[in-house]
Design an enzyme around this catalytic site. Structure first.
Site, PDB file in Angstrom:
ATOM      1  NE  ARG A 140     -10.916 112.580 -65.692  1.00 38.02           N
ATOM      2  CZ  ARG A 140     -10.535 113.063 -64.572  1.00 38.02           C
ATOM      3  NH1 ARG A 140     -10.031 114.147 -64.800  1.00 38.02           N
ATOM      4  NH2 ARG A 140     -10.548 112.505 -63.458  1.00 38.02           N
ATOM      5  CG  HIS A 198     -14.890 110.885 -60.722  1.00 38.19           C
ATOM      6  ND1 HIS A 198     -14.432 110.080 -61.110  1.00 38.19           N
ATOM      7  CD2 HIS A 198     -14.115 111.791 -60.101  1.00 38.19           C
ATOM      8  CE1 HIS A 198     -12.871 110.548 -61.029  1.00 38.19           C
ATOM      9  NE2 HIS A 198     -12.844 111.567 -60.409  1.00 38.19           N
ATOM     10  CD  GLN A 254     -11.785 111.273 -55.974  1.00 36.30           C
ATOM     11  OE1 GLN A 254     -11.225 111.657 -57.044  1.00 36.30           O
ATOM     12  NE2 GLN A 254     -11.524 111.020 -54.591  1.00 36.30           N
ATOM     13  CG  ASP A 294     -16.271 118.377 -57.187  1.00 31.63           C
ATOM     14  OD1 ASP A 294     -15.246 118.720 -57.240  1.00 31.63           O
ATOM     15  OD2 ASP A 294     -16.734 117.646 -58.151  1.00 31.63           O
ATOM     16  CB  CYS A 297     -13.042 114.247 -55.731  1.00 37.05           C
ATOM     17  SG  CYS A 297     -13.500 115.756 -56.898  1.00 37.05           S
ATOM     18  NE  ARG A 323      -9.613 108.101 -58.299  1.00 36.65           N
ATOM     19  CZ  ARG A 323      -9.444 108.864 -59.096  1.00 36.65           C
ATOM     20  NH1 ARG A 323      -9.552 110.119 -59.079  1.00 36.65           N
ATOM     21  NH2 ARG A 323      -9.558 108.538 -60.477  1.00 36.65           N
TER      22      ARG A 323
HETATM   23  N1  NVA Z   1     -16.597 117.606 -60.384  1.00 34.18           N
HETATM   24  C1  NVA Z   1     -15.377 117.541 -61.178  1.00 34.18           C
HETATM   25  C2  NVA Z   1     -14.675 116.559 -60.507  1.00 34.18           C
HETATM   26  C3  NVA Z   1     -12.912 116.829 -60.985  1.00 34.18           C
HETATM   27  C4  NVA Z   1     -12.246 115.637 -60.640  1.00 34.18           C
HETATM   28  C5  NVA Z   1     -15.271 117.815 -62.685  1.00 34.18           C
HETATM   29  O1  NVA Z   1     -16.122 116.907 -63.215  1.00 34.18           O
HETATM   30  O2  NVA Z   1     -14.659 118.423 -63.305  1.00 34.18           O
HETATM   31  N1   CP Z   2     -10.083 113.850 -58.543  1.00 38.09           N
HETATM   32  C1   CP Z   2      -9.796 113.713 -59.785  1.00 38.09           C
HETATM   33  O1   CP Z   2     -10.300 112.804 -60.527  1.00 38.09           O
HETATM   34  O2   CP Z   2      -8.636 114.285 -59.947  1.00 38.09           O
HETATM   35  P1   CP Z   2      -7.981 114.392 -61.471  1.00 38.09           P
HETATM   36  O3   CP Z   2      -9.021 115.283 -62.252  1.00 38.09           O
HETATM   37  O4   CP Z   2      -6.655 115.268 -61.277  1.00 38.09           O
HETATM   38  O5   CP Z   2      -7.986 113.166 -62.097  1.00 38.09           O
END
Ligand code: NVA
Ligand code: CP
Length: 305
Positions: free
Chosen positions: A104, A131, A134, A220, A260, A288
């Site tokens: 990540r 992502h 997800q 989101d 998500c 997930r």
């Molecule tokens: N769009 C959000 C998703 C978090 C799971 C982010 O990137 O922070």
């Molecule tokens: N939806 C998702 O990826 O959640 P986290 O940021 O908690 O991993």
């Protein structure tokens, strides 16, 4: 077997997604019936987190242990990544010691560079651009609840972020439609979304209209990780892009709501929606675990049945 990475949604073919969704169903069923299934008993997953996580961390870690493997968790703060070790060097070293890597991070290019220098499969656990794990869970959840997604309409309300980009890639590949409504100045950038063509999505200035006759309404956070400095400006720009009951009532009578998570009730979604009858967010989050177990099995062992 040639190394396969999962860096964006389009890295797998439609046939491979058909396989993965069916495989997820089988693996989930074993889990629900407490049937041990440990095909990865001698395998190690390294997870690298440069951003916060709850679901991604727990689902990958629990999933790998449930499949008999082990997990190493690295953060920017406790690895040499935080002290500017080149990503290429980290990839060369880590991939000599483990069987699979989940990352990540911020820019997709960073993930791509890691993958180019890795001897083992690399999975995108979220980047600024995409992502895919997800969306894998979201589409599996839709199929579980409503059957095939082909030909259906997904309404995306809010930011044209990593989730939106990945929905658009998935729509091209799996042949469904996306209605996108973003505030002015936050529109989709097709090149950033990595789109092949523009046939499967339509932009709406009015979020209500984007929801009309949708099979799934999803949104989101207004401010994704890494964009925190824009928070106040975004709160003003996104005020009318809150998924509310009126929007859900304009969607199909059996429409689902997904998010998500983490969610901010009263910002991108009203509590009446995320905690209401349309919402499948808890199944979506649980899935997930199941989709990623199927994905890890596929990347390490190929198609097993
Ligand atoms: N769009 C959000 C998703 C978090 C799971 C982010 O990137 O922070
Ligand atoms: N939806 C998702 O990826 O959640 P986290 O940021 O908690 O991993």
């Amino acid at each position: 077997m040639a190394i396969r990475h999962y860096l964006q949604f389009r890295d797998l073919s439609r046939e491979e997604y058909d396989y993965l969704f069916e495989r997820t169903r089988v693996i989930k069923d074993k889990f629900k019936r407490y049937i041990p299934y440990q095909p990865l008993h001698d395998r190690t997953l390294a997870m690298v987190f440069e951003k916060a996580s709850t679901r991604t961390r727990v689902s990958f870690e629990a999933g790998m242990y449930q499949m008999g493997g082990s997990v190493i968790n690295l953060n920017t703060g406790d690895s040499q990544l935080g002290r500017a070790e080149p990503i290429e060097d980290m990839a060369r070293v880590v991939s000599r010691m483990v069987d699979l890597v989940m990352i990540r991070t911020y820019e997709q290019t960073k993930l791509d560079t890691f993958a180019e220098n890795s001897r083992v499969p690399v999975i995108n656990g979220l980047t600024n651009e995409y992502h895919p794990c997800q969306i894998l869970a979201d589409i599996f959840t839709f199929i579980e609840q409503r059957g095939p997604i082909q030909g259906k309409t997904v309404a995306w309300i809010g930011d044209s972020n990593n989730m939106c980009n990945t929905w658009l890639q998935a729509a091209e590949l799996l042949d469904f439609n996306v209605h996108v409504s973003t505030p002015p100045g936050y529109e989709v950038e097709p090149e950033r979304a990595g789109l092949f063509g523009l046939t499967n999505y339509e932009e709406f200035t009015d979020p209500l209209e984007a929801c009309r006759n949708a099979d799934l309404v999803t949104t989101d956070v207004w401010t994704s990780m890494g964009f925190e400095s824009e928070n106040e400006e975004r709160k003003r720009a996104f005020a009318d892009w809150c998924v509310d009951v009126e929007m859900m009532r304009l969607a199909k009578p059996d429409a689902l709501f997904m998010h998500c998570l983490p969610a901010h009730r009263g910002e991108e979604v009203e509590a009446e929606v995320i905690d209401g009858p349309w919402s499948v967010v808890w199944d979506e989050a649980e899935n997930r675990l199941h989709v990623q177990k199927a994905l890890m099995e596929f990347l390490l062992l190929g198609m097993v049945e």
